[in-house]
Design a protein around this motif. Structure first.
Motif, short mmCIF file in Angstrom:
data_model
loop_
_atom_site.label_atom_id
_atom_site.label_comp_id
_atom_site.label_asym_id
_atom_site.label_seq_id
_atom_site.Cartn_x
_atom_site.Cartn_y
_atom_site.Cartn_z
N SER A 13 0.87 -1.18 0.00
CA SER A 13 0.00 0.00 0.00
C SER A 13 0.90 1.23 0.00
O SER A 13 1.97 1.23 0.58
N PHE A 14 0.46 2.22 -0.68
CA PHE A 14 1.21 3.48 -0.76
C PHE A 14 0.19 4.59 -0.90
O PHE A 14 -0.80 4.45 -1.63
N ARG A 15 0.42 5.67 -0.22
CA ARG A 15 -0.42 6.85 -0.37
C ARG A 15 0.50 8.06 -0.30
O ARG A 15 1.19 8.27 0.69
N CYS A 16 0.51 8.85 -1.36
CA CYS A 16 1.33 10.04 -1.41
C CYS A 16 0.80 11.06 -0.41
O CYS A 16 -0.41 11.33 -0.37
N VAL A 17 1.71 11.66 0.37
CA VAL A 17 1.29 12.64 1.36
C VAL A 17 0.92 13.98 0.73
O VAL A 17 0.33 14.82 1.38
N VAL A 18 1.24 14.17 -0.55
CA VAL A 18 0.92 15.43 -1.22
C VAL A 18 -0.34 15.29 -2.08
O VAL A 18 -1.30 16.06 -1.92
N CYS A 19 -0.37 14.32 -2.99
CA CYS A 19 -1.49 14.24 -3.94
C CYS A 19 -2.46 13.11 -3.65
O CYS A 19 -3.46 12.95 -4.35
N ASP A 20 -2.17 12.30 -2.64
CA ASP A 20 -3.04 11.20 -2.21
C ASP A 20 -3.08 10.04 -3.21
O ASP A 20 -3.93 9.17 -3.11
N SER A 21 -2.18 10.02 -4.18
CA SER A 21 -2.14 8.94 -5.15
C SER A 21 -1.78 7.63 -4.47
O SER A 21 -0.99 7.60 -3.53
N VAL A 43 10.81 6.79 -1.53
CA VAL A 43 10.13 6.47 -2.79
C VAL A 43 9.66 7.77 -3.45
O VAL A 43 9.52 8.80 -2.80
N GLN A 44 9.39 7.68 -4.76
CA GLN A 44 8.90 8.83 -5.51
C GLN A 44 7.52 8.50 -6.05
O GLN A 44 7.32 7.48 -6.72
N CYS A 45 6.57 9.39 -5.78
CA CYS A 45 5.20 9.22 -6.26
C CYS A 45 5.18 9.24 -7.79
O CYS A 45 5.78 10.12 -8.41
N SER A 46 4.49 8.31 -8.38
CA SER A 46 4.39 8.22 -9.84
C SER A 46 3.49 9.30 -10.43
O SER A 46 3.55 9.59 -11.62
#
Length: 179
Positions: A13-21, A43-46
């Motif tokens: 599971s992954f959730r970007c703290v900026v864009c919520d992706s 990690v880097q958000c896609s």
């Protein structure tokens, strides 16, 4: 909680703290300093390219008391003035990237204002540099450490940047802030 991945693993599971992706991020670094158990990775958000820890667990007291910088000073002997000098160089480089990527304030729609939110903006040096290049921009620095913001504001004033101070707010990027 996300499972830490190494180069050949995938994130459960992954959730970007900026864009919520929740799209699969790319691995930046599988070792995080002071994570002896190896439970975190960078990690880097896609979607938005935000680079963050995964899982995004932080010791807020560490940041609130400016522990990150105090750790660099005590562990490596780097002087604060050297850190400030390098931070200003990085702030200039980051600001110049906007121009290099073709951003021009005059291309904004008539009557619109460029609004910039610098999440985890530290001492506010990038926000100040951005305001210097784009004086009509509305720049807000959001930083968990009120102490760091105060140190930054004092330093910016001492070097004559009072007219380029961004708005500075101590806090977290959370639902309350977003509202």
């Amino acid at each position: 909680m996300a499972t830490v991945l190494r180069a050949t693993q995938t994130f459960e599971s992954f959730r970007c703290v900026v864009c919520d992706s929740q799209m699969q991020p790319s691995l930046v670094c599988d070792k995080v300093k002071d994570d002896e158990a190896g439970l975190m990775a960078a990690v880097q958000c896609s979607n938005c390219n935000q680079i963050q820890l995964s899982p995004p667990e932080y010791d807020l007291d560490f940041y609130k008391d400016d522990g990150q910088i105090k750790s660099v000073v005590s562990n490596y002997g780097t002087q604060m003035e050297t850190l400030f000098k390098h931070s200003f160089i990085e702030a200039r480089r980051r600001t110049e990237r906007f121009s290099e990527m073709g951003f021009k304030p005059e291309n904004l729609e008539a009557g619109s204002t460029l609004r910039v939110l610098d999440v985890g903006g530290g001492y506010g040096f990038f926000g100040s540099e951005f305001k210097r290049h784009y004086p009509n921009a509305s720049v807000t620095v959001l930083e968990p450490s009120g102490e760091r913001l105060q140190i930054g504001a004092d330093h910016l004033s001492s070097v004559g940047r009072d007219d380029h101070l961004p708005q500075m707010q101590a806090g977290l990027l959370d639902e309350q802030f977003a509202t």
